[in-house]
Write a protein that holds these residues in place. Structure first.
Motif, mmCIF file in Angstrom:
data_model
loop_
_atom_site.group_PDB
_atom_site.id
_atom_site.type_symbol
_atom_site.label_atom_id
_atom_site.label_comp_id
_atom_site.label_asym_id
_atom_site.label_seq_id
_atom_site.Cartn_x
_atom_site.Cartn_y
_atom_site.Cartn_z
ATOM 1 N N PRO A 17 0.860 -1.188 0.000
ATOM 2 C CA PRO A 17 0.000 0.000 0.000
ATOM 3 C C PRO A 17 0.898 1.240 0.000
ATOM 4 O O PRO A 17 1.583 1.516 0.980
ATOM 5 C CB PRO A 17 -0.796 -0.128 1.292
ATOM 6 N N ALA A 18 0.926 1.959 -1.107
ATOM 7 C CA ALA A 18 1.827 3.105 -1.240
ATOM 8 C C ALA A 18 1.300 4.046 -2.309
ATOM 9 O O ALA A 18 0.386 3.714 -3.052
ATOM 10 C CB ALA A 18 3.221 2.618 -1.614
ATOM 11 N N GLU A 19 1.924 5.224 -2.370
ATOM 12 C CA GLU A 19 1.630 6.134 -3.461
ATOM 13 C C GLU A 19 2.080 5.462 -4.761
ATOM 14 O O GLU A 19 3.125 4.824 -4.801
ATOM 15 C CB GLU A 19 2.390 7.445 -3.265
ATOM 16 N N THR A 20 1.280 5.611 -5.808
ATOM 17 C CA THR A 20 1.601 4.933 -7.064
ATOM 18 C C THR A 20 1.667 5.925 -8.223
ATOM 19 O O THR A 20 0.963 6.931 -8.231
ATOM 20 C CB THR A 20 0.565 3.842 -7.387
ATOM 21 N N TRP A 21 2.514 5.603 -9.174
ATOM 22 C CA TRP A 21 2.709 6.401 -10.375
ATOM 23 C C TRP A 21 2.477 5.512 -11.592
ATOM 24 O O TRP A 21 2.956 4.389 -11.633
ATOM 25 C CB TRP A 21 4.142 6.931 -10.442
ATOM 26 N N PRO A 93 2.151 11.630 -7.355
ATOM 27 C CA PRO A 93 1.535 10.297 -7.458
ATOM 28 C C PRO A 93 0.064 10.412 -7.846
ATOM 29 O O PRO A 93 -0.594 11.398 -7.525
ATOM 30 C CB PRO A 93 1.698 9.721 -6.057
ATOM 31 N N VAL A 94 -0.413 9.404 -8.547
ATOM 32 C CA VAL A 94 -1.812 9.374 -8.970
ATOM 33 C C VAL A 94 -2.661 8.670 -7.914
ATOM 34 O O VAL A 94 -3.712 9.145 -7.523
ATOM 35 C CB VAL A 94 -1.953 8.668 -10.339
ATOM 36 N N GLY A 95 -2.204 7.521 -7.453
ATOM 37 C CA GLY A 95 -2.944 6.760 -6.437
ATOM 38 C C GLY A 95 -2.322 6.955 -5.070
ATOM 39 O O GLY A 95 -1.111 6.884 -4.907
ATOM 40 N N LEU A 96 -3.154 7.241 -4.098
ATOM 41 C CA LEU A 96 -2.673 7.427 -2.731
ATOM 42 C C LEU A 96 -3.162 6.283 -1.859
ATOM 43 O O LEU A 96 -4.282 5.804 -2.030
ATOM 44 C CB LEU A 96 -3.159 8.763 -2.179
#
Length: 111
Positions: A17-21, A93-96
């Motif tokens: 579970p992490a910020e995602t690019w 990042p896009v997803g948090l």
């Protein structure tokens, strides 16, 4: 362009579970008279972005140019991957990951 979904809260590569690019990376392996190409597209964490880029970079530099077609396409893919990598690393990042309000969950030993 790579997948860009703000609802993805876990890395598609390692599952953390992490910020995602979002990123797209190309790979080419030359085999004298033929070649094998692959594309990696996903929304991954910063650590996996670095790992994937350098893995593709190493393959392109070492065996990515060893066919007639690859002599031309290898440097093009190398530049394209580097541009995508720099854009990704320098962007937000896009997803948090999901936010946890309150105290951290307590892990109990199995009963």
């Amino acid at each position: 362009m790579a997948l860009s979904d703000p609802t993805i809260t876990h890395c598609m590569k390692c599952g953390a579970p992490a910020e995602t690019w979002p990123i797209t990376l190309h790979q080419n392996i030359g085999m004298i008279a033929a070649h094998q190409r692959s594309i990696f597209q996903g929304q991954i964490c910063k650590g996996c972005v670095h790992r994937e880029y350098w893995k593709k970079f190493a393959i392109l530099v070492t065996i990515g140019w060893t066919s007639y077609y690859s002599i031309v396409i290898g440097p093009v893919l190398l530049v394209l991957n580097t541009i995508n990598y720099v854009k990704t690393v320098s962007s937000k990042p896009v997803g948090l990951p999901p936010r946890h309000d309150g105290p951290a969950p307590q892990l109990l030993p199995p009963s």
